[in-house]
Design an enzyme around this catalytic site. Structure first.
Site, PDB file in Angstrom:
ATOM      1  N   GLU A 199      -3.024 -15.102   2.445  1.00 50.97           N
ATOM      2  CA  GLU A 199      -1.683 -15.183   3.038  1.00 50.97           C
ATOM      3  C   GLU A 199      -1.345 -16.649   3.297  1.00 50.97           C
ATOM      4  O   GLU A 199      -2.233 -17.495   3.360  1.00 50.97           O
ATOM      5  CB  GLU A 199      -1.692 -14.480   4.401  1.00 50.97           C
ATOM      6  CG  GLU A 199      -2.373 -13.155   4.419  1.00 50.97           C
ATOM      7  CD  GLU A 199      -1.393 -12.018   4.336  1.00 50.97           C
ATOM      8  OE1 GLU A 199      -0.234 -12.230   4.697  1.00 50.97           O
ATOM      9  OE2 GLU A 199      -1.804 -10.930   3.889  1.00 50.97           O
ATOM     10  N   LYS A 220     -13.486  -4.730  10.100  1.00 49.21           N
ATOM     11  CA  LYS A 220     -14.118  -3.783   9.172  1.00 49.21           C
ATOM     12  C   LYS A 220     -15.559  -3.457   9.593  1.00 49.21           C
ATOM     13  O   LYS A 220     -15.968  -2.296   9.541  1.00 49.21           O
ATOM     14  CB  LYS A 220     -14.059  -4.348   7.756  1.00 49.21           C
ATOM     15  CG  LYS A 220     -12.619  -4.411   7.219  1.00 49.21           C
ATOM     16  CD  LYS A 220     -12.524  -5.238   5.958  1.00 49.21           C
ATOM     17  CE  LYS A 220     -11.105  -5.270   5.404  1.00 49.21           C
ATOM     18  NZ  LYS A 220     -10.934  -6.275   4.357  1.00 49.21           N
ATOM     19  N   VAL A 225       0.837  -1.209   0.000  1.00 50.05           N
ATOM     20  CA  VAL A 225       0.000   0.000   0.000  1.00 50.05           C
ATOM     21  C   VAL A 225       0.873   1.261   0.000  1.00 50.05           C
ATOM     22  O   VAL A 225       0.573   2.240  -0.701  1.00 50.05           O
ATOM     23  CB  VAL A 225      -0.976  -0.002   1.215  1.00 50.05           C
ATOM     24  CG1 VAL A 225      -1.849   1.245   1.196  1.00 50.05           C
ATOM     25  CG2 VAL A 225      -1.846  -1.250   1.190  1.00 50.05           C
ATOM     26  N   GLY A 232      -2.050 -15.332  -4.675  1.00 52.75           N
ATOM     27  CA  GLY A 232      -1.572 -14.232  -3.830  1.00 52.75           C
ATOM     28  C   GLY A 232      -2.696 -13.500  -3.121  1.00 52.75           C
ATOM     29  O   GLY A 232      -2.475 -12.452  -2.511  1.00 52.75           O
TER      30      GLY A 232
HETATM   31  N1  HSE Z   1      -7.100  -9.757   3.309  1.00 48.79           N
HETATM   32  C1  HSE Z   1      -8.022  -8.711   2.983  1.00 48.79           C
HETATM   33  C2  HSE Z   1      -9.088  -9.252   2.036  1.00 48.79           C
HETATM   34  C3  HSE Z   1      -7.270  -7.567   2.375  1.00 48.79           C
HETATM   35  O1  HSE Z   1      -8.939 -10.391   1.540  1.00 48.79           O
HETATM   36  O2  HSE Z   1     -10.091  -8.599   1.789  1.00 48.79           O
HETATM   37  C4  HSE Z   1      -7.975  -6.261   2.406  1.00 48.79           C
HETATM   38  O3  HSE Z   1      -8.270  -5.812   3.682  1.00 48.79           O
END
Ligand code: HSE
Length: 413
Positions: free
Chosen positions: A185, A200, A12, A182
């Site tokens: 993780e 969120k 980012v 990708g």
């Molecule tokens: N790992 C998060 C997702 C990245 O897959 O949405 C963005 O916050």
């Protein structure tokens, strides 16, 4: 001229610097004055970078430089981000961040420091990546009382669920593909266990309902227990399974909130949101339902939100009063056992006729579902709305004559 510092040169951070210099002339016109990134903080060396002269390793250089008016934190996590952000605000610098963990855990405190110091704390990129959602909630939808928010807030799990529905894959196979591409993780726990979506929805609920919702007070389930059998039954019901973060206003100043995989009928605007896309439905008392859709992650979409916040921060040097919430006690979060929704239940019955009669007694009228791979004595059905406590109690009684194999909540958006 306002000077900006970027803390962290990962995906980012590098995207933020790239978008800033790509559009610098235009951004300066919008800001109404010249702008520049003076420092980039990272512990690594980038000798071949075109911005090599901007890199520093010591945060105090940034903190003690009065020319820096906006600090952009894109490191992630709590340590050392929290200290960097807090001390920047205390020093009278505005802060822009993409760090959802930081905002979800420390948002009330950081907003209060920003208010006290009359600077801004902006975090558009913390939810939904490039999708505008924070500013629309606190500014564009300001006239509404927000009744409810429900979102597909995690791209990785949405990709996995899409693969399970479209290609008939099991969870492990779909996760492996998400990792190869990708999206997920190597340690995918934060995504697949719902932790990321929880942070969120906490941010969106805090903003919409005016009081801080802490992640530890939110019932959170991930998608790891969803089986191909559940997918087949739900598909036959013309529905999808989505990892939903939802929060709704209840009477007595309470809110209901949770993160879990839910059955969503195909008529819903959320059902068709596939792959890594995110969507957030906001139900206002004047607007009705408004849905925000787009890329919830990725270098440039997230950088777009960060740079837009940088411009807002340089244009509005005083605290944004509409972006604010109070610290809170857990008490305004309704216990999850009172959460109301429908249920999908799959079970193996010792005696299907007896179990059907017990289902009628315990759940009332239900809709039985079909599946091509249905096993003998397997039953799957969808109930009407009831509280979580009632559903758990009824399932407990049902399990005297049946083995419950799967249960999902059913939401109606
Ligand atoms: N790992 C998060 C997702 C990245 O897959 O949405 C963005 O916050």
């Amino acid at each position: 001229m306002q000077k900006i510092a970027v803390l962290g040169y990962g995906v980012v951070g590098s995207g933020t610097v790239e978008v800033f210099y790509r559009n610098k002339e235009n951004l300066e016109k919008k800001a109404g004055e010249p702008l520049d990134i003076k420092y980039i903080l990272d512990l690594r060396d980038f000798p071949d970078s075109p911005y090599a002269d901007k890199f520093v390793k010591d945060f105090d250089i940034i903190l003690n430089d009065p020319e820096v008016t906006v600090v952009t934190e894109v490191i992630g996590g709590i340590k050392p981000s929290y200290d960097f952000v807090k001390s920047s605000l205390m020093a009278g610098k505005s802060v822009v961040t993409s760090n959802k963990e930081l905002v979800a855990k420390k948002g009330a405190e950081l907003l209060s420091i920003a208010k006290e110091k009359n600077v801004n704390f902006f975090f558009e990129a913390s939810v939904g990546g490039g999708i505008p959602i924070i500013k629309p909630i606190h500014a564009c939808l300001e006239a509404n009382e927000i009744k409810e928010i429900a979102g597909i807030l995690n791209g990785t799990t949405n990709f996995i669920l899409t693969k399970m529905f479209r290609d008939g894959m099991g969870f492990d196979e779909a996760l492996a593909i998400a990792q190869q591409l990708g999206y997920a993780e190597r340690n995918p726990a934060a995504d697949v266990e719902g932790v990321d979506a929880c942070r969120k929805i906490c941010i969106l609920a805090s903003l919409s309902f005016g009081r801080h919702v802490y992640p530890e007070n939110v019932h959170t389930e991930g998608i790891t227990k969803i089986t191909p059998e559940d997918v087949e039954y739900v598909d036959s019901h013309n529905a999808k399974i989505k990892l939903i973060g939802c929060a709704r206003r209840e009477e007595n100043n309470e809110i209901s909130i949770g993160v879990f995989p839910a059955v969503i009928k195909d008529e819903s605007q959320l059902s068709g949101v596939s792959d890594v896309f995110n969507a957030i439905l906001v139900r206002g008392d004047a607007t009705g339902d408004v849905v925000f859709y787009g890329k919830g992650a990725g270098k440039l979409p997230t950088a777009s939100a960060v740079v837009s916040d940088i411009i807002s921060a340089v244009k509005h040097t005083k605290t944004s009063r509409s972006l604010d919430w109070q610290d809170s006690e857990q008490s305004f979060i309704r216990p999850f056992e009172r959460f109301v929704c429908g249920n999908y239940i799959r079970l193996l019955a010792n005696n299907p006729d007896e179990t059907k009669s017990a289902v009628k007694t315990l759940f009332g009228d239900v809709e039985y579902l079909t599946s091509k791979s249905r096993k003998d004595n397997e039953l799957a059905f969808v109930t009407g709305e009831m509280t979580e406590g009632e559903a758990l109690d009824a399932m407990n009684r049902l399990s005297e004559g049946a083995e419950i194999l799967g249960r999902l909540r059913v939401l109606d958006y």
